[in-house]
Design a protein around this motif. Structure first.
Motif, PDB file in Angstrom:
ATOM      1  N   MET A 178       2.967 -32.450 -13.401  1.00  0.00           N
ATOM      2  CA  MET A 178       2.863 -32.273 -14.848  1.00  0.00           C
ATOM      3  C   MET A 178       3.576 -30.996 -15.287  1.00  0.00           C
ATOM      4  SD  MET A 178       1.428 -34.012 -17.290  1.00  0.00           S
ATOM      5  CE  MET A 178       2.447 -33.614 -18.715  1.00  0.00           C
ATOM      6  N   ASP A 179       3.378 -29.925 -14.536  1.00  0.00           N
ATOM      7  CA  ASP A 179       4.030 -28.659 -14.879  1.00  0.00           C
ATOM      8  C   ASP A 179       5.545 -28.779 -14.774  1.00  0.00           C
ATOM      9  OD1 ASP A 179       1.495 -27.616 -15.212  1.00  0.00           O
ATOM     10  OD2 ASP A 179       1.470 -26.558 -13.283  1.00  0.00           O
ATOM     11  N   SER A 180       6.011 -29.490 -13.753  1.00  0.00           N
ATOM     12  CA  SER A 180       7.452 -29.675 -13.570  1.00  0.00           C
ATOM     13  C   SER A 180       8.057 -30.446 -14.741  1.00  0.00           C
ATOM     14  CB  SER A 180       7.717 -30.413 -12.255  1.00  0.00           C
ATOM     15  OG  SER A 180       9.083 -30.649 -12.065  1.00  0.00           O
ATOM     16  N   LEU A 185      10.702 -30.380 -21.056  1.00  0.00           N
ATOM     17  CA  LEU A 185      10.450 -30.833 -22.422  1.00  0.00           C
ATOM     18  C   LEU A 185      10.524 -29.672 -23.403  1.00  0.00           C
ATOM     19  CD1 LEU A 185       7.366 -33.168 -21.758  1.00  0.00           C
ATOM     20  CD2 LEU A 185       9.777 -33.840 -21.981  1.00  0.00           C
ATOM     21  N   GLU A 186      11.063 -29.920 -24.580  1.00  0.00           N
ATOM     22  CA  GLU A 186      11.090 -28.879 -25.614  1.00  0.00           C
ATOM     23  C   GLU A 186       9.678 -28.506 -26.035  1.00  0.00           C
ATOM     24  OE1 GLU A 186      13.544 -29.499 -28.970  1.00  0.00           O
ATOM     25  OE2 GLU A 186      15.314 -30.070 -27.814  1.00  0.00           O
ATOM     26  N   GLU A 187       8.806 -29.492 -26.122  1.00  0.00           N
ATOM     27  CA  GLU A 187       7.405 -29.247 -26.454  1.00  0.00           C
ATOM     28  C   GLU A 187       6.543 -29.784 -25.320  1.00  0.00           C
ATOM     29  OE1 GLU A 187       6.191 -30.634 -30.256  1.00  0.00           O
ATOM     30  OE2 GLU A 187       7.974 -29.871 -31.287  1.00  0.00           O
ATOM     31  N   PRO A 188       5.859 -28.905 -24.585  1.00  0.00           N
ATOM     32  CA  PRO A 188       5.003 -29.366 -23.490  1.00  0.00           C
ATOM     33  C   PRO A 188       3.920 -30.321 -23.998  1.00  0.00           C
ATOM     34  CG  PRO A 188       5.331 -26.994 -23.369  1.00  0.00           C
ATOM     35  CD  PRO A 188       5.887 -27.430 -24.693  1.00  0.00           C
ATOM     36  N   ILE A 189       3.524 -31.234 -23.128  1.00  0.00           N
ATOM     37  CA  ILE A 189       2.497 -32.213 -23.487  1.00  0.00           C
ATOM     38  C   ILE A 189       1.322 -32.087 -22.524  1.00  0.00           C
ATOM     39  CG2 ILE A 189       4.155 -33.834 -24.494  1.00  0.00           C
ATOM     40  CD1 ILE A 189       3.976 -35.433 -21.851  1.00  0.00           C
ATOM     41  N   PRO A 190       0.124 -32.508 -22.938  1.00  0.00           N
ATOM     42  CA  PRO A 190      -1.027 -32.472 -22.039  1.00  0.00           C
ATOM     43  C   PRO A 190      -1.025 -33.657 -21.080  1.00  0.00           C
ATOM     44  CG  PRO A 190      -1.708 -33.240 -24.199  1.00  0.00           C
ATOM     45  CD  PRO A 190      -0.255 -32.873 -24.322  1.00  0.00           C
ATOM     46  N   ASN A 236       1.015 -39.610 -28.805  1.00  0.00           N
ATOM     47  CA  ASN A 236       0.214 -38.395 -28.892  1.00  0.00           C
ATOM     48  C   ASN A 236      -1.258 -38.795 -28.950  1.00  0.00           C
ATOM     49  OD1 ASN A 236      -1.264 -36.129 -29.952  1.00  0.00           O
ATOM     50  ND2 ASN A 236       0.661 -35.237 -30.644  1.00  0.00           N
ATOM     51  N   GLN A 237      -2.035 -38.369 -27.966  1.00  0.00           N
ATOM     52  CA  GLN A 237      -3.428 -38.800 -27.879  1.00  0.00           C
ATOM     53  C   GLN A 237      -4.341 -38.101 -28.887  1.00  0.00           C
ATOM     54  OE1 GLN A 237      -4.490 -41.410 -25.406  1.00  0.00           O
ATOM     55  NE2 GLN A 237      -2.306 -41.599 -25.881  1.00  0.00           N
ATOM     56  N   GLU A 238      -3.815 -37.122 -29.578  1.00  0.00           N
ATOM     57  CA  GLU A 238      -4.598 -36.454 -30.629  1.00  0.00           C
ATOM     58  C   GLU A 238      -4.333 -37.054 -32.000  1.00  0.00           C
ATOM     59  OE1 GLU A 238      -6.784 -34.315 -29.474  1.00  0.00           O
ATOM     60  OE2 GLU A 238      -5.878 -34.628 -27.500  1.00  0.00           O
ATOM     61  N   THR A 239      -3.175 -37.713 -32.172  1.00  0.00           N
ATOM     62  CA  THR A 239      -2.816 -38.245 -33.487  1.00  0.00           C
ATOM     63  C   THR A 239      -2.613 -39.759 -33.492  1.00  0.00           C
ATOM     64  OG1 THR A 239      -0.420 -37.981 -33.105  1.00  0.00           O
ATOM     65  CG2 THR A 239      -1.622 -36.080 -34.016  1.00  0.00           C
ATOM     66  N   GLY A 240      -2.367 -40.347 -32.325  1.00  0.00           N
ATOM     67  CA  GLY A 240      -2.063 -41.766 -32.251  1.00  0.00           C
ATOM     68  C   GLY A 240      -0.636 -42.109 -32.679  1.00  0.00           C
ATOM     69  N   ILE A 241       0.213 -41.103 -32.800  1.00  0.00           N
ATOM     70  CA  ILE A 241       1.595 -41.302 -33.249  1.00  0.00           C
ATOM     71  C   ILE A 241       2.540 -41.214 -32.051  1.00  0.00           C
ATOM     72  CG2 ILE A 241       3.442 -40.388 -34.707  1.00  0.00           C
ATOM     73  CD1 ILE A 241       1.227 -39.304 -36.561  1.00  0.00           C
ATOM     74  N   ALA A 242       3.451 -42.181 -31.965  1.00  0.00           N
ATOM     75  CA  ALA A 242       4.399 -42.223 -30.848  1.00  0.00           C
ATOM     76  C   ALA A 242       5.682 -41.456 -31.176  1.00  0.00           C
ATOM     77  CB  ALA A 242       4.742 -43.670 -30.510  1.00  0.00           C
ATOM     78  N   GLY A 243       6.297 -40.923 -30.144  1.00  0.00           N
ATOM     79  CA  GLY A 243       7.583 -40.239 -30.279  1.00  0.00           C
ATOM     80  C   GLY A 243       8.459 -40.590 -29.096  1.00  0.00           C
ATOM     81  N   GLU A 245       9.471 -38.657 -26.588  1.00  0.00           N
ATOM     82  CA  GLU A 245       9.136 -37.968 -25.335  1.00  0.00           C
ATOM     83  C   GLU A 245       7.678 -38.227 -24.923  1.00  0.00           C
ATOM     84  OE1 GLU A 245      11.162 -36.814 -23.408  1.00  0.00           O
ATOM     85  OE2 GLU A 245      12.836 -35.870 -24.442  1.00  0.00           O
ATOM     86  N   PRO A 246       7.418 -38.179 -23.626  1.00  0.00           N
ATOM     87  CA  PRO A 246       8.293 -37.743 -22.530  1.00  0.00           C
ATOM     88  C   PRO A 246       9.142 -38.867 -21.930  1.00  0.00           C
ATOM     89  CG  PRO A 246       6.146 -38.213 -21.642  1.00  0.00           C
ATOM     90  CD  PRO A 246       6.054 -38.453 -23.129  1.00  0.00           C
ATOM     91  N   ASN A 247       9.079 -40.063 -22.527  1.00  0.00           N
ATOM     92  CA  ASN A 247       9.727 -41.207 -21.889  1.00  0.00           C
ATOM     93  C   ASN A 247      11.230 -41.042 -21.739  1.00  0.00           C
ATOM     94  OD1 ASN A 247       7.062 -42.031 -22.247  1.00  0.00           O
ATOM     95  ND2 ASN A 247       7.639 -44.171 -22.536  1.00  0.00           N
ATOM     96  N   GLU A 248      11.872 -40.405 -22.735  1.00  0.00           N
ATOM     97  CA  GLU A 248      13.318 -40.207 -22.628  1.00  0.00           C
ATOM     98  C   GLU A 248      13.662 -39.306 -21.445  1.00  0.00           C
ATOM     99  OE1 GLU A 248      15.858 -41.680 -24.235  1.00  0.00           O
ATOM    100  OE2 GLU A 248      14.258 -42.975 -25.016  1.00  0.00           O
ATOM    101  N   THR A 249      12.886 -38.246 -21.272  1.00  0.00           N
ATOM    102  CA  THR A 249      13.126 -37.344 -20.143  1.00  0.00           C
ATOM    103  C   THR A 249      12.802 -38.030 -18.824  1.00  0.00           C
ATOM    104  OG1 THR A 249      12.765 -35.351 -21.469  1.00  0.00           O
ATOM    105  CG2 THR A 249      12.424 -35.155 -19.092  1.00  0.00           C
ATOM    106  N   LEU A 250      11.744 -38.823 -18.804  1.00  0.00           N
ATOM    107  CA  LEU A 250      11.392 -39.549 -17.583  1.00  0.00           C
ATOM    108  C   LEU A 250      12.506 -40.516 -17.174  1.00  0.00           C
ATOM    109  CD1 LEU A 250       7.609 -40.323 -18.193  1.00  0.00           C
ATOM    110  CD2 LEU A 250       8.565 -38.705 -16.553  1.00  0.00           C
ATOM    111  N   LYS A 251      13.165 -41.122 -18.143  1.00  0.00           N
ATOM    112  CA  LYS A 251      14.279 -42.022 -17.821  1.00  0.00           C
ATOM    113  C   LYS A 251      15.398 -41.284 -17.102  1.00  0.00           C
ATOM    114  CE  LYS A 251      13.557 -45.219 -21.692  1.00  0.00           C
ATOM    115  NZ  LYS A 251      14.102 -45.681 -22.998  1.00  0.00           N
ATOM    116  N   GLN A 252      15.572 -40.010 -17.464  1.00  0.00           N
ATOM    117  CA  GLN A 252      16.652 -39.223 -16.857  1.00  0.00           C
ATOM    118  C   GLN A 252      16.278 -38.684 -15.479  1.00  0.00           C
ATOM    119  OE1 GLN A 252      19.597 -39.098 -18.478  1.00  0.00           O
ATOM    120  NE2 GLN A 252      18.594 -40.374 -20.030  1.00  0.00           N
TER     121      GLN A 252
END
Length: 310
Positions: A178-180, A185-190, A236-243, A245-252
């Motif tokens: 998770m830390d890696s 990511l520009e904005e870290p996620i939980p 986002n598990q706090e808002t229920g809104i999708a964006g 990331e992190p899926n784009e970074t995971l693809k790379q």
């Protein structure tokens, strides 16, 4: 395959249980193990009028539904009584209490992914609550372990079963992984984006990719398949809104093209390891409760991620 023994390679840093599939998890200090996962994990499911499962993939607002269990409910030997409840909360909704004693009403034709069967129906009050919250006809059902079984893919873990989990009883993820990811990511996620059951700390990033067999305290687990990720980590598990990331970074960085270039490409990304509890004879008679702080030992591991089942 390398066979290892000796000092612990990590410790359990978090234990998470998700009573209702796709709703918010509960972080607990300890939990009773069962062959289908931690006690109460994915025992409930929200379904539509045809009995088909709702998940965050189509109803991301489920991320905002919180659950609470009695503290003792996670311990070995605890049995519910008429005053034991699963408490459910969500923004703009009154609190809903579901008795932990099994309901009598049966819901037929319930389905989640490949599985069809019957379940226990939690009744009109729960149906009204989820129908109002989601804005469409809904029911809350409970896995009926007395009459139903849901086997996992025998190709990876023959003889094992789950309740309403996506595929396997346990998902393990290391804090190092998770830390890696967060450094990219520009904005870290939980870590709650990935909905693990067991989080471990102290090992190298992505060490869990290589674990074919581990021991957590006295419990032996088999790593059966890298966890391929869907769109849920992007919610986002706090808002229920999708964006993006992190899926784009995971693809790379974590796609089969990157990790398994010589294997058949399926367009998948991987993060975490699916596991089953081997529940072997040596563990019989011992308390079956995992705790934060339990040591993690590597018993067998492969040499590189391309060798992992996926």
């Amino acid at each position: 395959m390398e066979v290892i023994s000796g000092e612990p390679i990590a410790v359990v840093s978090s234990i998470l249980v998700y009573p209702i599939k796709s709703c918010r998890g509960i972080s607990v200090p300890q939990c009773f193990l069962t062959p289908t996962g931690f006690r109460w994990d994915r025992q409930w499911l929200v379904v539509n009028s045809k009995g088909r499962a709702y998940t965050q993939r189509v109803e991301p607002s489920l991320a905002l539904v919180e659950t609470e269990l009695p503290n003792d409910a996670l311990l070995e030997g605890w049995k519910p009584n008429k005053c034991s409840y699963l408490v459910i909360k969500a923004p703009g909704m009154d609190e809903l209490k579901i008795s932990l004693t099994a309901p009598q009403e049966v819901a037929n034709d319930v389905s989640v992914w490949e599985w069809y069967g019957s379940a226990l129906d939690e009744g009109a009050e729960a149906s009204k609550w989820f129908s109002n919250y989601l804005g469409k006809p809904s029911r809350l059902v409970r896995f009926n372990a007395a009459s139903e079984t849901r086997p996992v893919d025998p190709k990876y873990a023959a003889g094992h079963k789950v309740m309403f989990s996506d595929q396997y009883p346990f998902l393990i993820l290391s804090q190092g992984s998770m830390d890696s990811l967060n450094t990219l990511l520009e904005e870290p996620i939980p870590i709650n984006r990935f909905r693990p059951n067991i989080v471990v700390n102290g090992c190298e990033p992505f060490a869990e990719d290589l674990w074919r067999e581990i021991r957590i305290d006295n419990f032996t687990f088999e790593g059966v398949k890298l966890c391929s990720r869907c769109k849920v980590p992007s919610i986002n598990q706090e808002t229920g809104i999708a964006g993006p990331e992190p899926n784009e970074t995971l693809k790379q960085t974590r796609s089969d093209k990157v990790l398994r270039p010589d294997k058949k490409q399926q367009g998948k990304v991987y993060f975490g390891q699916n596991m089953v509890w081997k529940n072997n004879a040596a563990e019989e008679g011992k308390a079956k409760v995992m705790k934060i702080g339990d040591p993690v030992y590597a018993i067998k591991k492969i040499s590189n991620v391309a060798e992992a089942a996926a």
